[in-house]
Design a protein around this motif. Structure first.
Motif, PDB file in Angstrom:
ATOM      1  N   ALA A  47     -65.023 -88.818  15.675  1.00 17.85           N
ATOM      2  CA  ALA A  47     -65.727 -90.092  15.535  1.00 17.85           C
ATOM      3  C   ALA A  47     -67.218 -89.838  15.748  1.00 17.85           C
ATOM      4  N   VAL A  48     -68.033 -90.368  14.856  1.00 14.37           N
ATOM      5  CA  VAL A  48     -69.478 -90.131  14.921  1.00 14.37           C
ATOM      6  C   VAL A  48     -70.221 -91.324  15.494  1.00 14.37           C
ATOM      7  N   GLY A  49     -69.825 -92.528  15.123  1.00 14.57           N
ATOM      8  CA  GLY A  49     -70.511 -93.715  15.626  1.00 14.57           C
ATOM      9  C   GLY A  49     -69.867 -94.972  15.087  1.00 14.57           C
ATOM     10  N   ALA A  50     -70.359 -96.121  15.556  1.00 11.92           N
ATOM     11  CA  ALA A  50     -69.830 -97.412  15.113  1.00 11.92           C
ATOM     12  C   ALA A  50     -70.966 -98.419  15.056  1.00 11.92           C
ATOM     13  N   ARG A  51     -70.770 -99.436  14.223  1.00  8.20           N
ATOM     14  CA  ARG A  51     -71.759-100.510  14.153  1.00  8.20           C
ATOM     15  C   ARG A  51     -71.057-101.815  13.800  1.00  8.20           C
ATOM     16  N   ALA A  52     -71.573-102.907  14.297  1.00  6.01           N
ATOM     17  CA  ALA A  52     -71.049-104.232  13.987  1.00  6.01           C
ATOM     18  C   ALA A  52     -71.794-104.769  12.773  1.00  6.01           C
ATOM     19  N   GLU A  53     -71.085-105.529  11.941  1.00  2.50           N
ATOM     20  CA  GLU A  53     -71.715-106.093  10.753  1.00  2.50           C
ATOM     21  C   GLU A  53     -70.953-107.338  10.319  1.00  2.50           C
ATOM     22  N   GLN A  54     -71.487-108.058   9.352  1.00  6.19           N
ATOM     23  CA  GLN A  54     -70.828-109.234   8.782  1.00  6.19           C
ATOM     24  C   GLN A  54     -69.993-108.787   7.592  1.00  6.19           C
ATOM     25  N   ALA A  55     -68.774-109.304   7.482  1.00  4.31           N
ATOM     26  CA  ALA A  55     -67.912-109.031   6.333  1.00  4.31           C
ATOM     27  C   ALA A  55     -67.301-110.352   5.896  1.00  4.31           C
ATOM     28  N   ALA A  56     -67.695-110.824   4.720  1.00  2.91           N
ATOM     29  CA  ALA A  56     -67.234-112.106   4.206  1.00  2.91           C
ATOM     30  C   ALA A  56     -67.575-113.200   5.219  1.00  2.91           C
ATOM     31  N   ASP A  57     -66.559-113.892   5.770  1.00  2.00           N
ATOM     32  CA  ASP A  57     -66.815-114.970   6.719  1.00  2.00           C
ATOM     33  C   ASP A  57     -66.577-114.564   8.167  1.00  2.00           C
ATOM     34  N   GLY A  58     -66.488-113.288   8.413  1.00  2.00           N
ATOM     35  CA  GLY A  58     -66.189-112.854   9.778  1.00  2.00           C
ATOM     36  C   GLY A  58     -67.006-111.649  10.195  1.00  2.00           C
ATOM     37  N   ARG A  59     -66.707-111.203  11.390  1.00  2.00           N
ATOM     38  CA  ARG A  59     -67.376-110.016  11.910  1.00  2.00           C
ATOM     39  C   ARG A  59     -66.513-108.804  11.625  1.00  2.00           C
ATOM     40  N   ALA A  60     -67.156-107.668  11.448  1.00  2.00           N
ATOM     41  CA  ALA A  60     -66.429-106.424  11.194  1.00  2.00           C
ATOM     42  C   ALA A  60     -67.087-105.306  11.975  1.00  2.00           C
ATOM     43  N   VAL A  61     -66.314-104.267  12.211  1.00  2.00           N
ATOM     44  CA  VAL A  61     -66.819-103.060  12.853  1.00  2.00           C
ATOM     45  C   VAL A  61     -66.559-101.903  11.898  1.00  2.00           C
ATOM     46  N   THR A  62     -67.594-101.127  11.626  1.00  2.00           N
ATOM     47  CA  THR A  62     -67.447 -99.945  10.790  1.00  2.00           C
ATOM     48  C   THR A  62     -67.614 -98.718  11.669  1.00  2.00           C
ATOM     49  N   VAL A  63     -66.610 -97.866  11.657  1.00  3.58           N
ATOM     50  CA  VAL A  63     -66.629 -96.645  12.454  1.00  3.58           C
ATOM     51  C   VAL A  63     -66.789 -95.468  11.505  1.00  3.58           C
ATOM     52  N   SER A  64     -67.732 -94.574  11.813  1.00  6.33           N
ATOM     53  CA  SER A  64     -67.950 -93.377  10.997  1.00  6.33           C
ATOM     54  C   SER A  64     -67.218 -92.198  11.617  1.00  6.33           C
ATOM     55  N   HIS A  65     -66.624 -91.383  10.782  1.00  7.70           N
ATOM     56  CA  HIS A  65     -65.920 -90.178  11.209  1.00  7.70           C
ATOM     57  C   HIS A  65     -66.363 -88.994  10.369  1.00  7.70           C
ATOM     58  N   THR A  66     -66.202 -87.808  10.917  1.00  2.71           N
ATOM     59  CA  THR A  66     -66.346 -86.574  10.161  1.00  2.71           C
ATOM     60  C   THR A  66     -64.983 -85.911  10.148  1.00  2.71           C
ATOM     61  N   VAL A  67     -64.512 -85.552   8.959  1.00  7.39           N
ATOM     62  CA  VAL A  67     -63.236 -84.856   8.797  1.00  7.39           C
ATOM     63  C   VAL A  67     -63.544 -83.483   8.220  1.00  7.39           C
ATOM     64  N   VAL A  68     -63.164 -82.435   8.956  1.00  7.40           N
ATOM     65  CA  VAL A  68     -63.383 -81.058   8.505  1.00  7.40           C
ATOM     66  C   VAL A  68     -62.027 -80.448   8.194  1.00  7.40           C
ATOM     67  N   LEU A  69     -61.921 -79.847   7.014  1.00  5.93           N
ATOM     68  CA  LEU A  69     -60.673 -79.213   6.596  1.00  5.93           C
ATOM     69  C   LEU A  69     -60.973 -77.965   5.784  1.00  5.93           C
ATOM     70  N   ARG A  70     -59.920 -77.206   5.476  1.00  9.78           N
ATOM     71  CA  ARG A  70     -60.108 -76.038   4.616  1.00  9.78           C
ATOM     72  C   ARG A  70     -60.673 -76.515   3.284  1.00  9.78           C
ATOM     73  N   TYR A  71     -61.495 -75.693   2.654  1.00 13.20           N
ATOM     74  CA  TYR A  71     -62.184 -76.075   1.427  1.00 13.20           C
ATOM     75  C   TYR A  71     -61.205 -76.423   0.311  1.00 13.20           C
ATOM     76  N   ARG A  72     -61.465 -77.544  -0.340  1.00 12.43           N
ATOM     77  CA  ARG A  72     -60.734 -77.986  -1.530  1.00 12.43           C
ATOM     78  C   ARG A  72     -61.761 -78.554  -2.493  1.00 12.43           C
ATOM     79  N   GLU A  73     -61.531 -78.372  -3.779  1.00  6.11           N
ATOM     80  CA  GLU A  73     -62.455 -78.910  -4.770  1.00  6.11           C
ATOM     81  C   GLU A  73     -62.111 -80.328  -5.205  1.00  6.11           C
ATOM     82  N   ASP A  74     -60.928 -80.809  -4.830  1.00  4.67           N
ATOM     83  CA  ASP A  74     -60.469 -82.093  -5.357  1.00  4.67           C
ATOM     84  C   ASP A  74     -60.661 -83.275  -4.408  1.00  4.67           C
ATOM     85  N   VAL A  75     -61.538 -83.157  -3.428  1.00  4.30           N
ATOM     86  CA  VAL A  75     -61.800 -84.261  -2.496  1.00  4.30           C
ATOM     87  C   VAL A  75     -63.189 -84.816  -2.781  1.00  4.30           C
ATOM     88  N   GLY A  76     -63.288 -86.137  -2.904  1.00  4.92           N
ATOM     89  CA  GLY A  76     -64.586 -86.737  -3.171  1.00  4.92           C
ATOM     90  C   GLY A  76     -64.598 -88.214  -2.834  1.00  4.92           C
TER      91      GLY A  76
END
Length: 114
Positions: A47-76
């Motif tokens: 987990a990298v961080g989080a922030r509160a924001e507005q989403a439609a008619d309510g409040r939302a929380v967006t959490v950022s993550h970093t996912v590290v895995l073996r190299y693949r060319e088909d992820v985007g």
């Protein structure tokens, strides 16, 4: 992302499922969104961080993550990882060392709060 995020293979201790977004036609017109499982992989999720924001008619929380895995060319962008009951949408993916050993993915998870 920088080289220190490149873990040894033994550092990939979490199981994640890579899912690809597919659009399906609906009888009424338009389309529906379905995520199809592609592979189950070993990864490191941080987990990298989080922030509160507005989403439609309510409040939302967006959490950022970093996912590290073996190299693949088909992820985007548009793909997602299922991890511990959460859905982490891939925002970007890059080769961490330039040697195609590890892939670092920036992901977000948004949850609507009451």
């Amino acid at each position: 992302m920088s080289a220190p995020l490149s873990p040894p293979i033994s550092g990939l201790t979490e199981r994640v499922q890579l899912q690809r977004r597919e659009l399906t036609a609906e009888a009424e017109g338009g389309h529906g969104e379905v995520f199809v499982p592609l592979a189950t992989l070993w990864a490191r999720v941080t987990a990298v961080g989080a922030r509160a924001e507005q989403a439609a008619d309510g409040r939302a929380v967006t959490v950022s993550h970093t996912v590290v895995l073996r190299y693949r060319e088909d992820v985007g962008p548009g793909d997602r990882f299922a991890w511990r009951g959460r859905h982490l949408r891939v925002v970007s993916a890059e080769d961490l060392s330039g040697r195609r050993r590890f892939l670092g993915c920036r992901c977000t998870q948004t949850a609507v709060v009451g």
